[in-house]
Design a protein around this motif. Structure first.
Motif, PDB file in Angstrom:
ATOM      1  N   UNK A 106       0.842  -1.179   0.000  1.00 21.90           N
ATOM      2  CA  UNK A 106       0.000   0.000   0.000  1.00 21.90           C
ATOM      3  C   UNK A 106       0.889   1.245   0.000  1.00 21.90           C
ATOM      4  N   UNK A 107       0.536   2.194  -0.824  1.00 22.38           N
ATOM      5  CA  UNK A 107       1.241   3.468  -0.854  1.00 22.38           C
ATOM      6  C   UNK A 107       0.363   4.502  -0.175  1.00 22.38           C
ATOM      7  N   UNK A 108       0.869   5.065   0.914  1.00 19.06           N
ATOM      8  CA  UNK A 108       0.136   6.095   1.639  1.00 19.06           C
ATOM      9  C   UNK A 108       0.401   7.443   0.986  1.00 19.06           C
ATOM     10  N   UNK A 109      -0.661   8.265   0.909  1.00 20.80           N
ATOM     11  CA  UNK A 109      -0.566   9.599   0.319  1.00 20.80           C
ATOM     12  C   UNK A 109      -1.151  10.588   1.319  1.00 20.80           C
ATOM     13  N   UNK A 110      -0.380  11.620   1.651  1.00 19.58           N
ATOM     14  CA  UNK A 110      -0.852  12.657   2.570  1.00 19.58           C
ATOM     15  C   UNK A 110      -1.189  13.914   1.786  1.00 19.58           C
ATOM     16  N   UNK A 111      -2.386  14.445   2.047  1.00 18.47           N
ATOM     17  CA  UNK A 111      -2.800  15.725   1.475  1.00 18.47           C
ATOM     18  C   UNK A 111      -2.831  16.714   2.628  1.00 18.47           C
ATOM     19  N   UNK A 123      -4.754   6.391   0.158  1.00 14.62           N
ATOM     20  CA  UNK A 123      -3.935   5.412  -0.534  1.00 14.62           C
ATOM     21  C   UNK A 123      -4.332   5.476  -2.007  1.00 14.62           C
ATOM     22  N   UNK A 124      -3.539   4.839  -2.873  1.00 19.69           N
ATOM     23  CA  UNK A 124      -3.874   4.825  -4.293  1.00 19.69           C
ATOM     24  C   UNK A 124      -4.965   3.791  -4.558  1.00 19.69           C
ATOM     25  N   UNK A 125      -5.953   4.172  -5.340  1.00 17.45           N
ATOM     26  CA  UNK A 125      -7.002   3.238  -5.757  1.00 17.45           C
ATOM     27  C   UNK A 125      -6.426   2.289  -6.801  1.00 17.45           C
ATOM     28  N   UNK A 182      -8.006   7.102  -2.454  1.00 17.68           N
ATOM     29  CA  UNK A 182      -9.048   6.488  -1.631  1.00 17.68           C
ATOM     30  C   UNK A 182      -8.718   6.859  -0.174  1.00 17.68           C
ATOM     31  N   UNK A 183      -9.677   7.453   0.557  1.00 16.35           N
ATOM     32  CA  UNK A 183      -9.391   7.822   1.944  1.00 16.35           C
ATOM     33  C   UNK A 183      -9.043   6.611   2.799  1.00 16.35           C
TER      34      UNK A 183
END
Length: 100
Positions: free
Chosen positions: A1-6, A71-73, A92-93
């Motif tokens: 899983x790749x986590x993405x922070x906004x 995360x990336x969908x 995706x939240x």
């Protein structure tokens, strides 16, 4: 899983005329932070800054992502016209971790 922070809802707009086609373009970007891993699969100590292209609503307004963790969908990955794996980030939240 790749986590993405906004961390910001600020949108950067770029518009102009494409040199190759002569057609006008109007693209919106949002800065995000990717929590990546090294080649050995170890999480890097710091997130890496990047920009993603935003979709638009029916009126042409940018559909920005609210601040939060994502995360990336699976739909982010596709095979391009050259047969190469490509990425068009769709977020995706992440569900908040239960406290207790």
């Amino acid at each position: 899983m790749i986590q993405v922070s906004v961390t910001s809802t600020e949108v950067r707009n770029q518009r102009g005329i494409a040199k190759a086609s002569g057609k006008q373009y109007d693209i919106n970007f949002q800065t995000v932070w990717f929590h990546t891993h090294d080649k050995q699969g170890q999480k890097n100590p710091y997130p890496e800054k990047s920009e993603i292209i935003l979709e638009k609503d029916a009126n042409g307004a940018a559909l920005f992502w609210p601040a939060g963790e994502y995360t990336l969908a699976p739909s982010s990955l596709y095979i391009d016209r050259s047969g190469n794996l490509a990425v068009a980030p769709r977020l995706v939240p992440l569900k908040p971790k239960a406290q207790g």
